[in-house]
Write a protein that holds these residues in place. Sequence first.
Motif, PDB file in Angstrom:
ATOM      1  N   GLY A 366       7.339 -20.561  61.959  1.00  0.00           N
ATOM      2  CA  GLY A 366       8.048 -21.061  60.702  1.00  0.00           C
ATOM      3  C   GLY A 366       8.514 -22.613  60.672  1.00  0.00           C
ATOM      4  N   TRP A 367       9.378 -22.690  59.625  1.00  0.00           N
ATOM      5  CA  TRP A 367       9.597 -24.004  59.276  1.00  0.00           C
ATOM      6  C   TRP A 367      10.898 -24.225  58.623  1.00  0.00           C
ATOM      7  CZ3 TRP A 367      10.600 -26.768  54.844  1.00  0.00           C
ATOM      8  CH2 TRP A 367      10.725 -27.952  54.787  1.00  0.00           C
ATOM      9  N   ALA A 368      11.721 -25.308  59.327  1.00  0.00           N
ATOM     10  CA  ALA A 368      13.038 -25.516  58.863  1.00  0.00           C
ATOM     11  C   ALA A 368      13.082 -27.017  58.462  1.00  0.00           C
ATOM     12  CB  ALA A 368      14.198 -25.293  59.601  1.00  0.00           C
ATOM     13  N   MET A 369      13.710 -27.177  57.280  1.00  0.00           N
ATOM     14  CA  MET A 369      13.844 -28.472  56.888  1.00  0.00           C
ATOM     15  C   MET A 369      14.868 -29.262  57.397  1.00  0.00           C
ATOM     16  SD  MET A 369      15.393 -29.665  53.216  1.00  0.00           S
ATOM     17  CE  MET A 369      17.072 -29.260  53.624  1.00  0.00           C
ATOM     18  N   ASP A 370      14.942 -30.582  57.827  1.00  0.00           N
ATOM     19  CA  ASP A 370      15.852 -31.364  58.453  1.00  0.00           C
ATOM     20  C   ASP A 370      17.037 -31.727  57.362  1.00  0.00           C
ATOM     21  OD1 ASP A 370      17.905 -32.983  59.572  1.00  0.00           O
ATOM     22  OD2 ASP A 370      16.206 -34.447  60.346  1.00  0.00           O
ATOM     23  N   PRO A 371      18.113 -31.033  57.304  1.00  0.00           N
ATOM     24  CA  PRO A 371      19.010 -31.258  56.201  1.00  0.00           C
ATOM     25  C   PRO A 371      19.621 -32.768  56.168  1.00  0.00           C
ATOM     26  CG  PRO A 371      19.827 -29.585  57.678  1.00  0.00           C
ATOM     27  CD  PRO A 371      18.641 -30.081  58.021  1.00  0.00           C
ATOM     28  N   SER A 399       5.759 -17.134  54.460  1.00  0.00           N
ATOM     29  CA  SER A 399       5.240 -18.324  55.253  1.00  0.00           C
ATOM     30  C   SER A 399       4.404 -19.315  54.364  1.00  0.00           C
ATOM     31  CB  SER A 399       4.276 -17.798  56.416  1.00  0.00           C
ATOM     32  OG  SER A 399       5.122 -17.043  57.109  1.00  0.00           O
ATOM     33  N   ILE A 400       4.195 -20.576  54.422  1.00  0.00           N
ATOM     34  CA  ILE A 400       3.149 -21.446  54.061  1.00  0.00           C
ATOM     35  C   ILE A 400       2.665 -21.979  55.107  1.00  0.00           C
ATOM     36  CG2 ILE A 400       2.542 -23.418  52.359  1.00  0.00           C
ATOM     37  CD1 ILE A 400       5.193 -22.858  50.997  1.00  0.00           C
ATOM     38  N   PRO A 401       1.629 -21.215  55.765  1.00  0.00           N
ATOM     39  CA  PRO A 401       1.415 -21.693  57.319  1.00  0.00           C
ATOM     40  C   PRO A 401       0.896 -23.052  57.460  1.00  0.00           C
ATOM     41  CG  PRO A 401      -0.017 -19.737  56.322  1.00  0.00           C
ATOM     42  CD  PRO A 401       0.835 -20.361  55.246  1.00  0.00           C
ATOM     43  N   PHE A 402       0.568 -23.971  56.520  1.00  0.00           N
ATOM     44  CA  PHE A 402       0.050 -25.347  56.779  1.00  0.00           C
ATOM     45  C   PHE A 402       1.073 -26.222  56.918  1.00  0.00           C
ATOM     46  CE2 PHE A 402       1.147 -27.541  52.856  1.00  0.00           C
ATOM     47  CZ  PHE A 402       0.838 -26.646  51.952  1.00  0.00           C
ATOM     48  N   ILE A 403       2.392 -25.827  56.290  1.00  0.00           N
ATOM     49  CA  ILE A 403       3.313 -26.811  56.716  1.00  0.00           C
ATOM     50  C   ILE A 403       3.991 -26.761  58.073  1.00  0.00           C
ATOM     51  CG2 ILE A 403       5.912 -27.018  55.786  1.00  0.00           C
ATOM     52  CD1 ILE A 403       5.127 -26.081  53.107  1.00  0.00           C
ATOM     53  N   PRO A 404       4.343 -25.952  58.684  1.00  0.00           N
ATOM     54  CA  PRO A 404       4.479 -25.845  60.194  1.00  0.00           C
ATOM     55  C   PRO A 404       3.296 -26.641  60.885  1.00  0.00           C
ATOM     56  CG  PRO A 404       4.756 -23.474  59.460  1.00  0.00           C
ATOM     57  CD  PRO A 404       4.452 -24.124  58.136  1.00  0.00           C
ATOM     58  N   GLU A 405       2.173 -26.358  60.590  1.00  0.00           N
ATOM     59  CA  GLU A 405       1.074 -27.265  61.219  1.00  0.00           C
ATOM     60  C   GLU A 405       1.241 -28.550  60.937  1.00  0.00           C
ATOM     61  OE1 GLU A 405      -1.046 -25.994  63.328  1.00  0.00           O
ATOM     62  OE2 GLU A 405      -0.544 -24.130  63.170  1.00  0.00           O
ATOM     63  N   LEU A 406       1.594 -29.242  59.689  1.00  0.00           N
ATOM     64  CA  LEU A 406       1.642 -30.545  59.368  1.00  0.00           C
ATOM     65  C   LEU A 406       2.687 -30.995  60.288  1.00  0.00           C
ATOM     66  CD1 LEU A 406       1.472 -31.006  55.505  1.00  0.00           C
ATOM     67  CD2 LEU A 406       0.175 -32.093  57.259  1.00  0.00           C
ATOM     68  N   GLN A 407       3.925 -30.118  60.418  1.00  0.00           N
ATOM     69  CA  GLN A 407       5.274 -30.665  61.259  1.00  0.00           C
ATOM     70  C   GLN A 407       4.759 -30.655  62.501  1.00  0.00           C
ATOM     71  OE1 GLN A 407       9.045 -31.021  59.512  1.00  0.00           O
ATOM     72  NE2 GLN A 407       8.083 -32.421  60.919  1.00  0.00           N
TER      73      GLN A 407
END
Length: 455
Positions: A366-371, A399-407
């Motif tokens: 998953g992915w979480a933004m840094d607030p 999910s948007i799988p590429f976002i965690p991948e980018l991170q």
Amino acid sequence: MAGLTVDEVRARVEADWDRIVEVLRRKIALQSVSAKGITADHMKRSAEFVAEELRLVGVDAKVVQASNEDGTPGAWEVIGSRMVSPDAPTVLLYAHHDVQPVPDPAEWDTDPFVGTEIDGRLYGRGSADDGGGIAIHSGALKALGDDLKVNIKVFIEGEEEMGSPSFIPFISAHKDEFDSDVIIVADSGNWSAEIPSLTTSLRGNTCVDVTVRGLKHPVHSGQYGGPILDSNTLAAMLIASLYDENGDIAVPGIAAQEPVGGLQQDVDEAGVRADAGVVDGYVLAGSGSLASRLWTKPSLTVIGFDAHPVDGSFNVIAPETRFRLSLRTAPSQRPEEAQDALAEFLLSHAPFGAEIEVTKLENGMGWAMDPDAVATKDALEAMEETFGVKPINQGQGGSIPFIPELQRLFPSAQVLVTGPEDPKANAHSPNESISLYGLKHNVITEALLLDKLGR
Ligand SMILES: [Zn+2]
């Protein structure tokens, strides 16, 4: 260093507005359906169109064909940059130029590949997802012109709707060209056309296959029924044990979290019930805000269950049942960890001592933004100045799988997930559209954000 005011940016976007909408119309007409062939000529033409439009707003853009893991040719990607100073921060702008297919044009009220304006919305396949993202980047860069104070890198992907098979090899091969301080992913959306949002989190996912066995072979239910439970019932008991009486998941080690960046407004229950088609008497499961249950708490779903069909069933005690459990995980938990906790729980909760086997399947982070990131604060500020209302953060349950991948590939980058969609956009469905009001305000917001990031 004083930046541009929202009114200055607004005036520039107004002056450029017809061009922005025209770019979107021409993009829709290209029919960039990646499902018809990621490597095909129509996708190359689509990439070339986008590269040309980016060159017109000062980006040194080119079309590159990616390679898949196995070395076969992959998607037509657009990459580019516009460097203003080695000391300035660098921002990577992401969107994708491929679109979802149109299985049945008859389900549309307009021609899916002719951008058609009705009541303040532009209809057409890819008008929002993600032609809107391309239009936002193009409009923002044009508005800033020579006032741009950040280095820009651009990645417009050609296969997002196909699950990005060559994404990781492509990014890995072009790491320097993507390395950046801030990544703006314009492929999500706002709370509504009038209320902006950052997408604050995405859940991860994991799966296990479970086999429950109570007998070595089937036996007659008249002869043995009573002390010997069938494996379907044992499986049902095992599944039920995963929940507490509120319908929350009761598995130690599977994490839950609250909405990332705080909850400004809960999700409307009536809307969820209507959109999902919930039957009248059904009580929504779980506790806490509906937003947390949909976005940041874990959820379990039995997505497959092997049992004898009702038709043709007879008086036998089933010896063995297999089912597949899909677990959506809290944005910040490693899915492997949740999967281990789930497997451990299943193995140690065998009803009546039945044999349990668990096979672990693939995981997606998953992915979480840094607030607290500077870019997050700048983005929220730019949104409020532009739209004139406070942004409402929203997570996504999927999910948007590429976002965690980018991170993962750029761990120090601040990732912002924005985008052109709103609840009426119908991305992936017939009658996809973009709010022109929302688009204009998204363009202004992004220009203002880039300007703030350069200060
Ligand atoms: Zn998209």
